[in-house]
Design a protein around this motif. Structure first.
Motif, PDB file in Angstrom:
ATOM      1  N   VAL A 252     -47.006 -28.672  -1.248  1.00 32.12           N
ATOM      2  CA  VAL A 252     -46.250 -27.446  -1.507  1.00 32.12           C
ATOM      3  C   VAL A 252     -45.143 -27.359  -0.469  1.00 32.12           C
ATOM      4  O   VAL A 252     -45.398 -27.142   0.719  1.00 32.12           O
ATOM      5  N   ASP A 253     -43.913 -27.583  -0.910  1.00 32.48           N
ATOM      6  CA  ASP A 253     -42.761 -27.553  -0.002  1.00 32.48           C
ATOM      7  C   ASP A 253     -41.498 -27.600  -0.845  1.00 32.48           C
ATOM      8  O   ASP A 253     -41.520 -28.008  -2.005  1.00 32.48           O
ATOM      9  N   TRP A 254     -40.384 -27.193  -0.234  1.00 34.14           N
ATOM     10  CA  TRP A 254     -39.105 -27.370  -0.909  1.00 34.14           C
ATOM     11  C   TRP A 254     -38.836 -28.868  -1.008  1.00 34.14           C
ATOM     12  O   TRP A 254     -38.963 -29.594  -0.017  1.00 34.14           O
ATOM     13  N   PRO A 255     -38.461 -29.329  -2.206  1.00 36.11           N
ATOM     14  CA  PRO A 255     -38.331 -30.781  -2.405  1.00 36.11           C
ATOM     15  C   PRO A 255     -37.416 -31.479  -1.408  1.00 36.11           C
ATOM     16  O   PRO A 255     -37.780 -32.526  -0.857  1.00 36.11           O
ATOM     17  N   ARG A 260     -36.821 -35.192   3.333  1.00 39.79           N
ATOM     18  CA  ARG A 260     -36.281 -35.504   4.658  1.00 39.79           C
ATOM     19  C   ARG A 260     -37.374 -35.918   5.631  1.00 39.79           C
ATOM     20  O   ARG A 260     -37.153 -36.753   6.508  1.00 39.79           O
ATOM     21  N   GLN A 261     -38.566 -35.351   5.468  1.00 43.10           N
ATOM     22  CA  GLN A 261     -39.621 -35.533   6.465  1.00 43.10           C
ATOM     23  C   GLN A 261     -40.598 -36.652   6.140  1.00 43.10           C
ATOM     24  O   GLN A 261     -41.238 -37.187   7.041  1.00 43.10           O
ATOM     25  N   THR A 262     -40.721 -37.009   4.873  1.00 44.68           N
ATOM     26  CA  THR A 262     -41.761 -37.953   4.486  1.00 44.68           C
ATOM     27  C   THR A 262     -41.280 -39.391   4.611  1.00 44.68           C
ATOM     28  O   THR A 262     -40.083 -39.669   4.701  1.00 44.68           O
ATOM     29  N   ARG A 263     -42.239 -40.320   4.584  1.00 39.19           N
ATOM     30  CA  ARG A 263     -41.938 -41.749   4.684  1.00 39.19           C
ATOM     31  C   ARG A 263     -41.486 -42.290   3.334  1.00 39.19           C
ATOM     32  O   ARG A 263     -42.134 -42.097   2.310  1.00 39.19           O
ATOM     33  N   THR A 264     -40.352 -42.980   3.333  1.00 39.07           N
ATOM     34  CA  THR A 264     -39.879 -43.674   2.141  1.00 39.07           C
ATOM     35  C   THR A 264     -39.389 -45.054   2.554  1.00 39.07           C
ATOM     36  O   THR A 264     -39.152 -45.315   3.739  1.00 39.07           O
ATOM     37  N   GLU A 286     -29.806 -35.486  -0.988  1.00 39.57           N
ATOM     38  CA  GLU A 286     -30.521 -36.314  -0.021  1.00 39.57           C
ATOM     39  C   GLU A 286     -30.881 -37.680  -0.625  1.00 39.57           C
ATOM     40  O   GLU A 286     -30.647 -38.730  -0.028  1.00 39.57           O
ATOM     41  N   ALA A 287     -31.461 -37.641  -1.825  1.00 38.97           N
ATOM     42  CA  ALA A 287     -32.044 -38.849  -2.406  1.00 38.97           C
ATOM     43  C   ALA A 287     -31.018 -39.931  -2.685  1.00 38.97           C
ATOM     44  O   ALA A 287     -31.264 -41.122  -2.442  1.00 38.97           O
ATOM     45  N   LEU A 288     -29.862 -39.555  -3.210  1.00 39.71           N
ATOM     46  CA  LEU A 288     -28.874 -40.549  -3.626  1.00 39.71           C
ATOM     47  C   LEU A 288     -28.149 -41.187  -2.455  1.00 39.71           C
ATOM     48  O   LEU A 288     -27.364 -42.125  -2.647  1.00 39.71           O
ATOM     49  N   ARG A 289     -28.436 -40.745  -1.262  1.00 40.80           N
ATOM     50  CA  ARG A 289     -27.883 -41.360  -0.065  1.00 40.80           C
ATOM     51  C   ARG A 289     -28.932 -42.162   0.707  1.00 40.80           C
ATOM     52  O   ARG A 289     -28.661 -42.639   1.804  1.00 40.80           O
TER      53      ARG A 289
END
Length: 400
Positions: A252-255, A260-264, A286-289
Motif C-alpha cells: 500500500v503506497d503511492w505507485p 523510487r524506493q524499491t529494487r529494480t 519515473e518508470a520510462l527513465r
C-alpha cells in the motif's frame, strides 16, 4: 544444474561418485537450454534431463563412461538423416553437452557441493567450468558469489581464476547463463579458452500497479511465468492479501513513491493497470527513465493519447515515450480479465525474446532464436559473450 540442485546436493553429501552432464550450448530447436543437467551416480541412478528425452540414453552412456575413466568429455548432438533417430534429436537443433566426473577425491567436489547449496537456497552465484582449453584447466571449477568473493580454482595460473571471476560477475549481473571465449590477458579470444558460466539469480520482478480485477488474473500469469510478483496500490481497501493471495507482495503506497524506493533491474517488468492520470503520470515519469525490461499501461486509445500529452508536458522525450507499451498487451481479441492477462503476458514474453507476436503457422521465422532458453531461463549473450564455434565430438585433451 539449478533444476536438480537440491537432490544432486544430497547425492554429494551422501558421498556418491557422480558424473554430471550439463548443456553448455544449443542452436536451433533444441528442447532444453544451457544449464539443463543430467546426473548419474556410481550405481547407475539418474537424475534430471538434458533434452526432454531426445538424447538421454546417449548422454547416460557418456556419464557412465566418464565415471569409469575419470575424464571429462564434450559431446555435440545434432540432426542429420543418418543419426537423427539414432540419438533421438529429431527436432532439427543441436545440443552441446559437457560431462564432468566428480569422484570422491575430485578437487572440484567441494566447489560443486557449495554451488549446489547456493543454487538450492536461491542465492546469487555463478559456477564457472572450462569447456575447451589446456589440460591443466579441464575438470576445475570456480564458484563466484555476488559480493565478488570466489572459491575453488580452474587450475593453471591464478590469473585464470581472476579472469573467470570477472566474466562470471558480468554474466551474474545480467542473470545469464552461457559460454565466453577468453585469453590469458582477459581479452575476448575465439579459439582461446571457452568458459561455461552457469548463473543462479533471484527471479525477475513483475510489479503490477493498480489493485483491480485485471490485476488478480495478471498476478497468476506472472507467477506462472516465474516472476516475483508485487501488487502496489495507494488504496488500502483494495490492496489486500485476501484479494491477491498468489502475489509475493502486496504494498500500500503511492505507485511513483514505491517505484523510487524499491529494487529494480534490467529484467523488471512494470504493468500499470490504474488508468488514472493522478497515478499514471508521476509513475510513468519515473518508470520510462529507468532501465527496465518492459513498461506497459492499460487504457483505451483515447486514454493513451491523453496520457502521452500529459507526459510530454512534464518533460518526457519522444525516445522515452517510445518505450511505453500502451494499450498494454497483444491483440488476441479477448475481453475478460483472464484473457487480458494472457495478452499482457504474451507481449512480455515476445518483448523478452524478440518475438513478432504473429502466428507461427505459415511463418518461416526460427522457432527458437539465438539466445533463447527453451526452459525459460534467459541465455541471451551480452556484448562480452561469444558463442563457441561449431565443433565435432571429441575428448577433452586440450588439442584443437
Amino acid at each position: 544444474m539449478r533444476d536438480v540442485a537440491a537432490q544432486l546436493g544430497r547425492w554429494i553429501e551422501e558421498g556418491r561418485e557422480v558424473a554430471v552432464a550439463t548443456v553448455v550450448g544449443v542452436s536451433g530447436s533444441a528442447p532444453r537450454g544451457p544449464g539443463a543437467a543430467l546426473a548419474v551416480d556410481g550405481a547407475g541412478a539418474a537424475l534430471g534431463s538434458v533434452s526432454g528425452g531426445c538424447v538421454e540414453g546417449a548422454v547416460y552412456e557418456l556419464c557412465t563412461q566418464a565415471l569409469a575413466d575419470g575424464r571429462p568429455v564434450v559431446q555435440r548432438f545434432g540432426y542429420s538423416d543418418d543419426d537423427a533417430f539414432a540419438v533421438g534429436l529429431t527436432c532439427g537443433g543441436t545440443v552441446e553437452v559437457l560431462v564432468t566426473p566428480v569422484g570422491a577425491a575430485a578437487p572440484a567436489r567441494p566447489v560443486l557441493a557449495a554451488a549446489l547449496a547456493a543454487f538450492a537456497e536461491g542465492a546469487s552465484a555463478a559456477l564457472v567450468r572450462v569447456v575447451r582449453g589446456p589440460d591443466e584447466l579441464l575438470g576445475g571449477a570456480l564458484l563466484v558469489h555476488a559480493d565478488d568473493a570466489y572459491e575453488g580454482t580452474l587450475g593453471g595460473s591464478p590469473q585464470w581464476d581472476r579472469i573467470a571471476r570477472n566474466e562470471a560477475l558480468d554474466m551474474l549481473a545480467l542473470g545469464r547463463t552461457g559460454t565466453v571465449d577468453v585469453a590469458l590477458d582477459g581479452a575476448l579470444c575465439p579459439g582461446g579458452v571457452t568458459l561455461f558460466v552457469e548463473c543462479r539469480v533471484p527471479p525477475p520482478r513483475m510489479i503490477v500497479f493498480g489493485a483491480v480485477d485485471f490485476a488478480e488474473a495478471l498476478v497468476r500469469a506472472g507467477s506462472f511465468l516465474g516472476f516475483h510478483v508485487t501488487v502496489c496500490d495507494a488504496r488500502p481497501v483494495f490492496a489486500t492479501r485476501e484479494r491477491f493471495p498468489e502475489a509475493d507482495e502486496v504494498v500500500v503506497d503511492w505507485p511513483h513513491r514505491y517505484l523510487r524506493q524499491t529494487r529494480t533491474d534490467a529484467r523488471t517488468v512494470l504493468c500499470v493497470l490504474t488508468h488514472d492520470a493522478k497515478f499514471d503520470v508521476p509513475l510513468l515519469t519515473e518508470a520510462l527513465r529507468m532501465p527496465l525490461a518492459y513498461v506497459g499501461a492499460m487504457g483505451s486509445r483515447r486514454t493513451h493519447a491523453d496520457r502521452l500529452r500529459r507526459l510530454r508536458e512534464v518533460g518526457l522525450t519522444e525516445r522515452e515515450l517510445a518505450r511505453l507499451r500502451s494499450p498494454i498487451g497483444l491483440d488476441l481479441g479477448g475481453r475478460t480479465p483472464q484473457e487480458t492477462a494472457l495478452s499482457i503476458a504474451a507481449e512480455i514474453v515476445a518483448t523478452r525474446h524478440g518475438g513478432s507476436g504473429l502466428p507461427l503457422t505459415g511463418s518461416s521465422v526460427p522457432l527458437h532464436r539465438e539466445g533463447d532458453a527453451p526452459d525459460g531461463k534467459s541465455t541471451e549473450p551480452s556484448a562480452r559473450v561469444r558463442r563457441p564455434a561449431p565443433m565435432h565430438s571429441h575428448r577433452m585433451t586440450g588439442r584443437r
